[in-house]
Design an enzyme around this catalytic site. Structure first.
Site, PDB file in Angstrom:
ATOM      1  N   LYS A 146       0.809  -1.221   0.000  1.00  7.69           N
ATOM      2  CA  LYS A 146       0.000   0.000   0.000  1.00  7.69           C
ATOM      3  C   LYS A 146       0.843   1.271   0.000  1.00  7.69           C
ATOM      4  O   LYS A 146       2.019   1.261   0.337  1.00  7.69           O
ATOM      5  CB  LYS A 146      -0.964  -0.008   1.191  1.00  7.69           C
ATOM      6  CG  LYS A 146      -2.158  -0.934   0.922  1.00  7.69           C
ATOM      7  CD  LYS A 146      -3.229  -0.849   1.978  1.00  7.69           C
ATOM      8  CE  LYS A 146      -4.362  -1.805   1.613  1.00  7.69           C
ATOM      9  NZ  LYS A 146      -5.360  -1.900   2.683  1.00  7.69           N
ATOM     10  N   ARG A 149      -3.209  -9.924   5.709  1.00 10.99           N
ATOM     11  CA  ARG A 149      -3.688 -10.006   4.328  1.00 10.99           C
ATOM     12  C   ARG A 149      -2.570  -9.514   3.416  1.00 10.99           C
ATOM     13  O   ARG A 149      -2.206  -8.340   3.463  1.00 10.99           O
ATOM     14  CB  ARG A 149      -4.937  -9.135   4.185  1.00 10.99           C
ATOM     15  CG  ARG A 149      -5.563  -9.144   2.803  1.00 10.99           C
ATOM     16  CD  ARG A 149      -6.812  -8.267   2.790  1.00 10.99           C
ATOM     17  NE  ARG A 149      -7.422  -8.209   1.487  1.00 10.99           N
ATOM     18  CZ  ARG A 149      -7.033  -7.400   0.517  1.00 10.99           C
ATOM     19  NH1 ARG A 149      -6.024  -6.573   0.708  1.00 10.99           N
ATOM     20  NH2 ARG A 149      -7.635  -7.416  -0.654  1.00 10.99           N
TER      21      ARG A 149
HETATM   22  C1  7PM Z   1      -6.615   0.127  -4.250  1.00  5.29           C
HETATM   23  C2  7PM Z   1      -6.554   0.490  -2.919  1.00  5.29           C
HETATM   24  C3  7PM Z   1      -6.733  -1.186  -4.640  1.00  5.29           C
HETATM   25  C4  7PM Z   1      -6.581  -0.476  -1.975  1.00  5.29           C
HETATM   26  C5  7PM Z   1      -6.745  -2.156  -3.695  1.00  5.29           C
HETATM   27  C6  7PM Z   1      -6.694  -1.782  -2.373  1.00  5.29           C
HETATM   28  C7  7PM Z   1      -8.094  -4.326   2.445  1.00  5.29           C
HETATM   29  C8  7PM Z   1      -9.156  -5.120   2.060  1.00  5.29           C
HETATM   30  C9  7PM Z   1      -8.371  -4.105   0.346  1.00  5.29           C
HETATM   31  C10 7PM Z   1      -7.715  -4.279   3.822  1.00  5.29           C
HETATM   32  C11 7PM Z   1      -9.505  -5.824   4.197  1.00  5.29           C
HETATM   33  C12 7PM Z   1      -5.603  -3.808  -1.478  1.00  5.29           C
HETATM   34  C13 7PM Z   1      -6.701  -2.796  -1.321  1.00  5.29           C
HETATM   35  N1  7PM Z   1      -7.587  -3.716   1.348  1.00  5.29           N
HETATM   36  N2  7PM Z   1      -9.861  -5.866   2.913  1.00  5.29           N
HETATM   37  N3  7PM Z   1      -9.318  -4.966   0.745  1.00  5.29           N
HETATM   38  N4  7PM Z   1      -8.464  -5.055   4.652  1.00  5.29           N
HETATM   39  N5  7PM Z   1     -10.195  -6.547   5.090  1.00  5.29           N
HETATM   40  O1  7PM Z   1      -4.454  -3.418  -1.222  1.00  5.29           O
HETATM   41  O2  7PM Z   1      -6.803  -3.566   4.261  1.00  5.29           O
HETATM   42  O3  7PM Z   1      -5.828  -4.956  -1.852  1.00  5.29           O
HETATM   43  S1  7PM Z   1      -8.250  -3.595  -1.276  1.00  5.29           S
END
Ligand code: 7PM
Length: 283
Positions: free
Chosen positions: A219, A253
């Site tokens: 991230k 995750r």
């Molecule tokens: C853009 C920004 C694309 C962020 C994808 C993301 C989380 C999640 C995501 C988290 C839980 C990514 C994120 N992040 N579910 N889904 N916790 N529970 O990096 O931090 O995959 S999407």
């Protein structure tokens, strides 16, 4: 123990949740689009590398991303769920839509990962009507605009209060506490400073000792610290996962399962010894 459909997951050691992204526009370059075969292969590789849970997502939560319809999500998810029916690890589905939740659970999913923490009408009921686990995540605002002006007094306290409210809503709807994990939602309506505060004080974000899930893999908060683009954040992601484990996270995750598992093995091996000598308080 976490009740997770037909699975009962021990949380004695931190679990690794492998990310399998079915969206065509994933920010981290891991989007598999409509290619179900590749997604299935990736899930199996992650399980072989030690993933305890697979998180399948077909809805992009990227700030400003085109939101998928329920039909589009199901078109991407169902063939993959079907192909993973014999998979030895529980499958989590990343969605906020009740109809997608119900269809995914009917097709064998064991967990719902909802960035809206079951706030969409019908979502509490969809989860309550099954025996799946659920991840309730904190998000301030909505993906298209949430990163514009994130503003908190005490971010840790506000995240904990929100998660407490969503936990109360879930239990009132009939979802047992033994099915719930809580997530501060790194990057969802937060500045890099907010994210670092949440990681530093991760243990304070959960209510009543419920398990914490932490998702920082690749991230931008890690880009802000290291100055590196998304494709070069492996070291930072592993470090962040380990720091989260150290602060009590029970599910990590991540995109990079093998590397995270190795780091956790080292952490556990050392912890084991310091615990033996009574130098560290067992959490
Ligand atoms: C853009 C920004 C694309 C962020 C994808 C993301 C989380 C999640 C995501 C988290 C839980 C990514 C994120 N992040 N579910 N889904 N916790 N529970 O990096 O931090 O995959 S999407």
């Amino acid at each position: 123990m976490l009740r997770c459909g037909k699975y009962l997951l021990s949380l004695e050691r931190p679990l690794v949740m492998g990310i399998v992204n079915l969206t065509p526009d994933s920010f981290s370059g891991d989007g598999l689009g409509a290619d179900a075969q590749r997604a299935v292969a990736q899930a199996r590789r992650q399980i072989a590398a030690g993933a305890d849970i697979i998180d399948l997502g077909a809805e992009s939560s990227r700030p400003g991303a085109h939101p998928a319809t329920a039909d589009e999500e199901l078109e991407r998810l169902l063939p993959v769920l079907e192909a993973l029916a014999d998979c030895p690890a529980p499958i989590s589905v990343d969605t906020c839509k009740p109809e997608v939740m119900r269809a995914a659970l009917a097709q064998g999913a064991s967990m719902i990962n909802d960035i809206y923490a079951l706030r969409q009408p019908g979502a509490l009921e969809a989860v309550a009507d099954s025996d799946c686990a659920v991840c309730l995540m904190h998000m301030r605002g909505e993906p298209p605009t949430m990163q514009r002006h994130p503003d908190y007094g005490d971010v840790v306290r506000e995240v904990r209060e929100f998660l407490g409210e969503r936990l109360a809503a879930a239990t009132a709807a009939g979802i047992g506490r033994d099915r719930v994990v809580l997530d501060p939602g790194f990057g969802f309506g937060k500045t890099p400073e907010h994210n670092l505060s949440l990681l530093a004080r991760l243990g304070e974000t959960a209510c009543d000792g419920l398990p914490i899930l932490a998702g920082m893999s690749r991230k931008s908060m890690l880009g802000a610290v290291t100055g590196r683009p998304v494709g070069e954040r492996l070291g930072a992601s592993v470090a962040a996962a380990l720091l989260a484990a150290e602060r009590g996270a029970k599910i990590l995750r991540v995109h990079d399962v093998a590397e995270t598992r190795d780091a956790l093995r080292v952490w556990q091996a050392v912890n084991q010894r310091t615990e033996d000598r009574g130098q560290r308080t067992v959490q």
